[in-house]
Design an enzyme around this catalytic site. Structure first.
Site, PDB file in Angstrom:
ATOM      1  N   LYS A  19      42.258  45.575  39.127  1.00  0.00           N
ATOM      2  CA  LYS A  19      43.313  45.467  40.155  1.00  0.00           C
ATOM      3  C   LYS A  19      44.369  46.550  39.984  1.00  0.00           C
ATOM      4  O   LYS A  19      44.824  47.145  40.966  1.00  0.00           O
ATOM      5  CB  LYS A  19      43.985  44.075  40.078  1.00  0.00           C
ATOM      6  CG  LYS A  19      43.036  42.930  40.354  1.00  0.00           C
ATOM      7  CD  LYS A  19      43.711  41.579  40.166  1.00  0.00           C
ATOM      8  CE  LYS A  19      44.042  41.243  38.735  1.00  0.00           C
ATOM      9  NZ  LYS A  19      42.889  40.966  37.867  1.00  0.00           N
ATOM     10  N   GLY A  46      39.388  37.603  36.446  1.00  0.00           N
ATOM     11  CA  GLY A  46      40.374  38.577  35.977  1.00  0.00           C
ATOM     12  C   GLY A  46      39.706  39.866  35.519  1.00  0.00           C
ATOM     13  O   GLY A  46      38.473  39.979  35.503  1.00  0.00           O
ATOM     14  N   ASP A  47      40.542  40.857  35.224  1.00  0.00           N
ATOM     15  CA  ASP A  47      40.066  42.134  34.677  1.00  0.00           C
ATOM     16  C   ASP A  47      39.113  42.871  35.617  1.00  0.00           C
ATOM     17  O   ASP A  47      38.208  43.573  35.178  1.00  0.00           O
ATOM     18  CB  ASP A  47      39.374  41.918  33.305  1.00  0.00           C
ATOM     19  CG  ASP A  47      40.277  41.176  32.349  1.00  0.00           C
ATOM     20  OD1 ASP A  47      41.498  41.400  32.409  1.00  0.00           O
ATOM     21  OD2 ASP A  47      39.766  40.376  31.553  1.00  0.00           O
ATOM     22  N   GLU A  48      39.332  42.751  36.898  1.00  0.00           N
ATOM     23  CA  GLU A  48      38.442  43.391  37.868  1.00  0.00           C
ATOM     24  C   GLU A  48      38.787  44.864  38.083  1.00  0.00           C
ATOM     25  O   GLU A  48      37.973  45.612  38.643  1.00  0.00           O
ATOM     26  CB  GLU A  48      38.529  42.671  39.234  1.00  0.00           C
ATOM     27  CG  GLU A  48      38.070  41.216  39.223  1.00  0.00           C
ATOM     28  CD  GLU A  48      39.212  40.264  38.920  1.00  0.00           C
ATOM     29  OE1 GLU A  48      40.321  40.750  38.571  1.00  0.00           O
ATOM     30  OE2 GLU A  48      39.000  39.050  39.018  1.00  0.00           O
ATOM     31  N   GLN A  73      45.294  37.951  37.375  1.00  0.00           N
ATOM     32  CA  GLN A  73      44.156  37.072  37.128  1.00  0.00           C
ATOM     33  C   GLN A  73      43.144  37.171  38.282  1.00  0.00           C
ATOM     34  O   GLN A  73      43.104  38.176  38.957  1.00  0.00           O
ATOM     35  CB  GLN A  73      44.607  35.615  36.904  1.00  0.00           C
ATOM     36  CG  GLN A  73      45.371  35.397  35.594  1.00  0.00           C
ATOM     37  CD  GLN A  73      46.817  35.837  35.651  1.00  0.00           C
ATOM     38  OE1 GLN A  73      47.566  35.425  36.531  1.00  0.00           O
ATOM     39  NE2 GLN A  73      47.226  36.668  34.727  1.00  0.00           N
ATOM     40  N   THR A  87      44.086  29.616  34.837  1.00  0.00           N
ATOM     41  CA  THR A  87      45.487  29.871  34.542  1.00  0.00           C
ATOM     42  C   THR A  87      46.311  28.890  35.381  1.00  0.00           C
ATOM     43  O   THR A  87      45.744  27.999  36.027  1.00  0.00           O
ATOM     44  CB  THR A  87      45.849  31.354  34.777  1.00  0.00           C
ATOM     45  OG1 THR A  87      47.153  31.601  34.233  1.00  0.00           O
ATOM     46  CG2 THR A  87      45.811  31.734  36.258  1.00  0.00           C
ATOM     47  N   ASN A 128      50.467  37.360  30.921  1.00  0.00           N
ATOM     48  CA  ASN A 128      49.039  37.166  30.618  1.00  0.00           C
ATOM     49  C   ASN A 128      48.196  38.264  31.267  1.00  0.00           C
ATOM     50  O   ASN A 128      47.071  38.508  30.862  1.00  0.00           O
ATOM     51  CB  ASN A 128      48.554  35.774  31.072  1.00  0.00           C
ATOM     52  CG  ASN A 128      48.952  35.416  32.503  1.00  0.00           C
ATOM     53  OD1 ASN A 128      49.744  36.101  33.133  1.00  0.00           O
ATOM     54  ND2 ASN A 128      48.409  34.324  33.009  1.00  0.00           N
ATOM     55  N   ALA A 129      48.724  38.913  32.289  1.00  0.00           N
ATOM     56  CA  ALA A 129      48.005  39.995  32.961  1.00  0.00           C
ATOM     57  C   ALA A 129      48.003  41.242  32.084  1.00  0.00           C
ATOM     58  O   ALA A 129      48.897  41.442  31.263  1.00  0.00           O
ATOM     59  CB  ALA A 129      48.677  40.310  34.296  1.00  0.00           C
ATOM     60  N   GLY A 130      46.996  42.070  32.291  1.00  0.00           N
ATOM     61  CA  GLY A 130      46.945  43.363  31.612  1.00  0.00           C
ATOM     62  C   GLY A 130      46.369  44.363  32.581  1.00  0.00           C
ATOM     63  O   GLY A 130      45.159  44.451  32.726  1.00  0.00           O
ATOM     64  N   HIS A 131      47.218  45.050  33.307  1.00  0.00           N
ATOM     65  CA  HIS A 131      46.756  45.948  34.368  1.00  0.00           C
ATOM     66  C   HIS A 131      46.829  47.391  33.891  1.00  0.00           C
ATOM     67  O   HIS A 131      47.894  47.866  33.506  1.00  0.00           O
ATOM     68  CB  HIS A 131      47.572  45.720  35.643  1.00  0.00           C
ATOM     69  CG  HIS A 131      47.367  44.340  36.214  1.00  0.00           C
ATOM     70  ND1 HIS A 131      48.020  43.868  37.314  1.00  0.00           N
ATOM     71  CD2 HIS A 131      46.545  43.328  35.815  1.00  0.00           C
ATOM     72  CE1 HIS A 131      47.617  42.622  37.565  1.00  0.00           C
ATOM     73  NE2 HIS A 131      46.728  42.276  36.662  1.00  0.00           N
TER      74      HIS A 131
HETATM   75  P1  IMO Z   1      44.496  40.156  34.613  1.00  0.00           P
HETATM   76  O1  IMO Z   1      45.618  40.126  35.590  1.00  0.00           O
HETATM   77  C1  IMO Z   1      41.521  37.929  32.319  1.00  0.00           C
HETATM   78  C2  IMO Z   1      42.564  33.828  31.136  1.00  0.00           C
HETATM   79  C3  IMO Z   1      42.711  33.549  29.662  1.00  0.00           C
HETATM   80  C4  IMO Z   1      42.275  32.104  29.625  1.00  0.00           C
HETATM   81  C5  IMO Z   1      42.858  31.542  30.907  1.00  0.00           C
HETATM   82  C6  IMO Z   1      44.199  30.838  30.743  1.00  0.00           C
HETATM   83  O2  IMO Z   1      44.565  41.240  33.606  1.00  0.00           O
HETATM   84  O3  IMO Z   1      43.172  40.116  35.329  1.00  0.00           O
HETATM   85  P2  IMO Z   1      46.672  31.726  30.375  1.00  0.00           P
HETATM   86  O4  IMO Z   1      47.235  32.568  29.268  1.00  0.00           O
HETATM   87  O5  IMO Z   1      46.811  32.331  31.718  1.00  0.00           O
HETATM   88  O6  IMO Z   1      47.145  30.311  30.324  1.00  0.00           O
HETATM   89  O7  IMO Z   1      45.102  31.656  30.042  1.00  0.00           O
HETATM   90  O8  IMO Z   1      43.034  32.649  31.779  1.00  0.00           O
HETATM   91  N1  IMO Z   1      43.394  34.946  31.655  1.00  0.00           N
HETATM   92  C7  IMO Z   1      42.914  36.155  31.988  1.00  0.00           C
HETATM   93  N2  IMO Z   1      41.687  36.675  31.865  1.00  0.00           N
HETATM   94  N3  IMO Z   1      42.489  38.664  32.893  1.00  0.00           N
HETATM   95  C8  IMO Z   1      43.727  38.145  33.063  1.00  0.00           C
HETATM   96  O9  IMO Z   1      44.682  38.788  33.770  1.00  0.00           O
HETATM   97  C9  IMO Z   1      44.000  36.855  32.557  1.00  0.00           C
HETATM   98  N4  IMO Z   1      45.106  36.076  32.519  1.00  0.00           N
HETATM   99  C10 IMO Z   1      44.710  34.899  31.986  1.00  0.00           C
HETATM  100  O10 IMO Z   1      41.861  34.376  28.911  1.00  0.00           O
HETATM  101  O11 IMO Z   1      40.879  32.010  29.727  1.00  0.00           O
HETATM  102 MG    MG Z   2      43.373  41.518  31.982  1.00  0.00          MG
END
Ligand code: IMO
Ligand code: MG
Length: 431
Positions: free
Chosen positions: A16, A12-14, A223, A238, A38-41
């Site tokens: 996107k 995640g957090d690449e 993610q 996730t 859970n995403a943060g774009h």
């Molecule tokens: P974006 O889209 C980074 C991680 C959480 C945890 C695991 C499970 O911004 O890349 P969850 O709440 O999904 O059940 O958590 O997944 N996680 C992410 N890490 N970027 C994200 O989204 C994430 N969405 C979930 O930190 O380790």
């Molecule tokens: Mg994120």
């Protein structure tokens, strides 16, 4: 670009959101197909920074239609907050947002359950985002979920909620937490259901028509591959299929609709939450990357662990998901490092390992096998052509392209919209 998928190749957090924003300019539709809040774009336009959790990252482009597909778990409160926040900043989604009537809904008790289940795990907690993702998908797959369609039919919804919360209350009781008060959930959700009503639709029919008409559609993954429920570092993952394999299930477009698969990868690796991370660096290099990359979670604010590029993970992400190109993000954050390391394989109990192990405990024990590269000191934020990069940076990027066996399409050298090097055909490896 008829149907393109953008997906994350790491944990995640690449970056996107930044690439989706760029590609959205030439897309009629941007579709989220999995995940939830859970995403943060993050999209940065001039002085303005937008962090989107549920809204597709096409929201910032003025004409793009944004679609929340059936594969997403929708937290109505978060979504409404995002719609209102953007409206307050002069970006209206009226007529530009569609939510699948098949999408499942995240309710307050899913978030409570997420926390309760983490508490029960104790030292083995997954470090979830507490957004209710696992419990909402769990309900979906045990066939006890609430969908947008249910929310729009209050009578059906009340009966369903009564029936579906019994098992949860037993677990909440065990965790020493208050039971779900069904009456108050019904009360709270009535208003949000009405707010969502104008956007709810059978979006599959709309997308199929658009696809048949050859209109460009962009599927936005959340993610990353390392967090994929099947291929990631289970159970530290996730609850969804994060790559292009999830697009058909999460939208209703057929698998053969996908023409282009763009994998997003940072020039180093980060992870937030628990789980294996063999290339994590706890020394000065990790500190440098965290600082240069502002590596704090966009959703939870937690500091992200940082380390070197893990080609074992990224290669698997490229090969299994069929990336047709790769966007290499945050190359600028490596500026100023004397040495840059790239993990090309692992060693586990003295044996070379080229693919991630099935068991997270083994993955955790893997020792990275590194190749070492000379760094560069220049600020590369102004580079707009591959030749503008220092020779050492070019060598590093070429090696990544070679290992992934996939052309690098874009190199990002800064967070702002215009800070990137377009390379559509990839970098000629032999040059
Ligand atoms: P974006 O889209 C980074 C991680 C959480 C945890 C695991 C499970 O911004 O890349 P969850 O709440 O999904 O059940 O958590 O997944 N996680 C992410 N890490 N970027 C994200 O989204 C994430 N969405 C979930 O930190 O380790
Ligand atoms: Mg994120």
């Amino acid at each position: 670009m008829p149907v393109t998928c953008v997906y994350g190749m790491q944990w995640g957090d690449e970056g996107k959101g930044r690439i989706v924003d760029l590609l959205a300019a030439e897309s009629d539709f941007v579709v989220r197909y999995q995940g939830g809040a859970n995403a943060g774009h993050t999209v940065i336009v001039g002085e303005e920074k937008y962090v989107l959790h549920l809204l597709p990252s096409g929201a910032i482009q003025p004409a793009t239609i944004n679609v929340i597909g059936n594969g997403v778990v929708v937290d109505p409160w978060v979504l409404i907050e995002e719609i209102d926040e953007l409206a307050g900043r002069g970006i209206s989604l009226d007529g530009r947002l569609l939510i699948s009537d098949r999408a499942h809904v995240v309710l307050p008790h899913h978030k409570t359950m997420d926390q309760a289940l983490e508490a029960l795990r104790g030292a083995d907690a997954l470090g979830t985002t507490s957004r209710g993702i696992g419990p909402a998908y769990g309900d979906k797959f045990r066939r006890a979920g609430m969908r947008v369609a249910d929310l729009l039919k209050p009578h059906r919804y009340e009966d369903l909620l009564q029936a579906n919360t019994g098992a949860w209350n037993a677990i909440l009781d065990k965790a020493g937490l208050d039971p779900i008060d069904v009456a108050s959930v019904i009360e709270e959700t009535r208003a949000v259901g009405e707010r969502l009503r104008p956007y709810a639709a059978d979006v599959t029919t709309i997308l199929l028509e658009a696809w048949k008409a050859g209109r460009p559609i962009l599927a936005e993954g959340a993610q990353g591959f390392g967090l994929d429920v099947d291929h990631g570092s289970y159970p530290f993952v996730t609850s969804s299929t994060t790559g292009p394999a999830g697009v058909s299930a999460g939208t209703g477009l057929p698998p053969r609709a996908l023409d282009r698969v763009v994998g997003i990868v940072k020039a180093y690796t980060t992870r937030v939450g628990a789980g294996p991370f063999p290339t994590k660096d706890t020394g000065p290099a990790g500190v440098h990357l965290a600082k240069a990359g502002h590596e704090f979670g966009a959703t939870t604010g937690r500091p992200r662990d940082c380390g070197w590029f893990d080609a074992v993970l990224a290669r698997r992400a490229a090969f299994t998901q069929g990336a047709t190109s790769v966007c290499l993000m945050k190359l600028d954050c490596l500026s100023g490092m004397d040495e840059i390391k790239l993990c090309t394989a692992y060693e586990l109990d003295g044996v070379r390992v080229d693919a991630p192990p099935a068991w997270a405990g083994d993955w955790e024990r893997c020792e990275p096998v590194y190749e070492s590269f000379a760094g560069w000191t220049e600020d590369i934020g102004g580079a707009r052509r591959f030749e503008d990069l220092p020779a050492t940076a070019q060598t590093y990027v070429r090696r990544i392209q070679e290992i992934l066996e996939t052309p690098v399409e874009v190199i990002s050298v800064g967070a702002e919209r215009e800070r990137f090097i377009p390379l559509v055909e990839g970098i000629p490896v032999g040059v």
